[in-house]
Design a protein around this motif. Structure first.
Motif, mmCIF file in Angstrom:
data_model
loop_
_atom_site.group_PDB
_atom_site.id
_atom_site.type_symbol
_atom_site.label_atom_id
_atom_site.label_comp_id
_atom_site.label_asym_id
_atom_site.label_seq_id
_atom_site.Cartn_x
_atom_site.Cartn_y
_atom_site.Cartn_z
ATOM 1 N N ALA A 1 0.837 -1.198 0.000
ATOM 2 C CA ALA A 1 0.000 0.000 0.000
ATOM 3 C C ALA A 1 0.876 1.253 0.000
ATOM 4 N N ARG A 2 1.956 1.232 0.777
ATOM 5 C CA ARG A 2 2.880 2.371 0.824
ATOM 6 C C ARG A 2 3.530 2.591 -0.541
ATOM 7 N N ALA A 3 4.012 1.512 -1.137
ATOM 8 C CA ALA A 3 4.678 1.639 -2.434
ATOM 9 C C ALA A 3 3.734 2.216 -3.480
ATOM 10 N N VAL A 4 2.509 1.705 -3.534
ATOM 11 C CA VAL A 4 1.533 2.195 -4.508
ATOM 12 C C VAL A 4 1.188 3.655 -4.214
ATOM 13 N N PHE A 5 0.970 3.984 -2.941
ATOM 14 C CA PHE A 5 0.613 5.357 -2.587
ATOM 15 C C PHE A 5 1.723 6.327 -2.984
ATOM 16 N N VAL A 6 2.948 5.995 -2.643
ATOM 17 C CA VAL A 6 4.074 6.882 -2.963
ATOM 18 C C VAL A 6 4.221 7.038 -4.470
ATOM 19 N N HIS B 1 -1.534 3.986 -12.564
ATOM 20 C CA HIS B 1 -1.720 2.657 -11.983
ATOM 21 C C HIS B 1 -1.189 1.563 -12.911
ATOM 22 N N GLN B 2 -1.326 1.736 -14.198
ATOM 23 C CA GLN B 2 -0.810 0.745 -15.145
ATOM 24 C C GLN B 2 0.720 0.638 -15.026
ATOM 25 N N GLU B 3 1.396 1.782 -14.902
ATOM 26 C CA GLU B 3 2.857 1.783 -14.743
ATOM 27 C C GLU B 3 3.258 1.147 -13.418
ATOM 28 N N LEU C 1 5.650 -3.035 -10.042
ATOM 29 C CA LEU C 1 5.549 -3.887 -8.858
ATOM 30 C C LEU C 1 5.147 -5.319 -9.193
ATOM 31 N N GLN C 2 4.880 -5.562 -10.454
ATOM 32 C CA GLN C 2 4.452 -6.884 -10.931
ATOM 33 C C GLN C 2 3.178 -7.345 -10.220
ATOM 34 N N ILE C 3 2.185 -6.442 -10.246
ATOM 35 C CA ILE C 3 0.872 -6.724 -9.684
ATOM 36 C C ILE C 3 -0.172 -6.340 -10.734
ATOM 37 N N ALA C 4 -1.418 -6.700 -10.486
ATOM 38 C CA ALA C 4 -2.493 -6.315 -11.401
ATOM 39 C C ALA C 4 -2.815 -4.832 -11.221
ATOM 40 N N GLU C 5 -3.293 -4.208 -12.278
ATOM 41 C CA GLU C 5 -3.667 -2.797 -12.202
ATOM 42 C C GLU C 5 -4.761 -2.587 -11.153
ATOM 43 N N GLY C 6 -5.711 -3.502 -11.075
ATOM 44 C CA GLY C 6 -6.761 -3.416 -10.068
ATOM 45 C C GLY C 6 -6.212 -3.495 -8.651
ATOM 46 N N THR C 7 -5.171 -4.298 -8.466
ATOM 47 C CA THR C 7 -4.522 -4.394 -7.156
ATOM 48 C C THR C 7 -3.880 -3.066 -6.800
ATOM 49 N N SER C 8 -3.277 -2.421 -7.780
ATOM 50 C CA SER C 8 -2.677 -1.110 -7.541
ATOM 51 C C SER C 8 -3.736 -0.113 -7.079
ATOM 52 N N LYS C 9 -4.864 -0.099 -7.762
ATOM 53 C CA LYS C 9 -5.946 0.815 -7.388
ATOM 54 C C LYS C 9 -6.487 0.493 -5.999
ATOM 55 N N ALA C 10 -6.650 -0.792 -5.721
ATOM 56 C CA ALA C 10 -7.157 -1.200 -4.400
ATOM 57 C C ALA C 10 -6.179 -0.830 -3.290
ATOM 58 N N GLN C 11 -4.895 -1.028 -3.537
ATOM 59 C CA GLN C 11 -3.884 -0.691 -2.527
ATOM 60 C C GLN C 11 -3.822 0.821 -2.301
ATOM 61 N N TYR C 12 -4.006 1.591 -3.355
ATOM 62 C CA TYR C 12 -4.032 3.051 -3.212
ATOM 63 C C TYR C 12 -5.227 3.468 -2.358
ATOM 64 N N ALA D 1 -4.517 2.579 1.218
ATOM 65 C CA ALA D 1 -3.549 3.509 1.812
ATOM 66 C C ALA D 1 -4.229 4.823 2.198
ATOM 67 N N ARG D 2 -5.063 5.344 1.316
ATOM 68 C CA ARG D 2 -5.759 6.600 1.612
ATOM 69 C C ARG D 2 -6.657 6.469 2.839
ATOM 70 N N GLN D 3 -7.369 5.337 2.931
ATOM 71 C CA GLN D 3 -8.248 5.128 4.090
ATOM 72 C C GLN D 3 -7.429 5.064 5.378
#
Length: 170
Positions: A124-129, A138-140, A145-156, A159-161
């Protein structure tokens, strides 16, 4: 200062180590801050920072100036930290992590926010930063991070919450 920096860059491109040291000295704080925000570990951030400057030295002759040098350097620093983040994925499972006091190391940073960012779970920290502070899409981030784009959005979102909750407590 910009003219002086451009002179150092040109001289360093030609192999001048003293000019490269001046570039290093000028940017080391910002590069370290990026790495520390992503890794939340001082020793790992120092390793990533060192790796970033090694890569810069190696790739400097190919720097064409299509973007600002600071942008180019920042990208290399982010990718160096992300590479280390992925490499050490298994070791990040320890949930009892000491949060370093970095307020003095980050220029114009809100110490309370920086400490809260460092408390975030690793992914979550990595995605947020990368998304909120570094401006990656999110695609980048997913590719880095070698994760799904949806995972990136979910982790962001996660992190915000968490950040909202922690900052509202104070």
């Amino acid at each position: 200062m910009q003219d002086q920096l451009e002179g150092w860059i040109q001289q360093a491109k030609n192999g001048d180590q003293k000019s490269f040291y001046l570039i290093y000295h000028h940017f080391k704080g910002r590069v370290f801050a990026v790495c520390l925000r992503l890794l939340a570990d001082r020793a790992q951030a120092e390793d990533a920072c060192q790796e970033a400057f090694v890569r810069v030295w190696q790739q400097l002759p190919g720097f064409r100036g299509d973007s600002a040098f600071s942008t180019w350097l920042h990208t290399i620093a982010s990718r160096s930290a992300v590479d280390l983040f992925r490499k050490n994925k298994v070791s990040r499972l320890n949930l009892d992590v000491e949060v370093p006091d970095i307020a003095f190391e980050l220029d114009h940073a809100d110490p309370q926010l920086e400490q809260a960012i460092l408390r975030l779970p690793d992914q979550a920290r990595a995605v947020f930063v990368l998304f909120a502070l570094e401006g990656y899409l999110h695609q980048e981030i997913a590719e880095m991070l070698q994760i799904a784009e949806g995972t990136s959005k979910a982790q962001y979102h996660r992190a915000r919450q968490l950040l909202r909750g922690w900052l509202d407590e104070n």
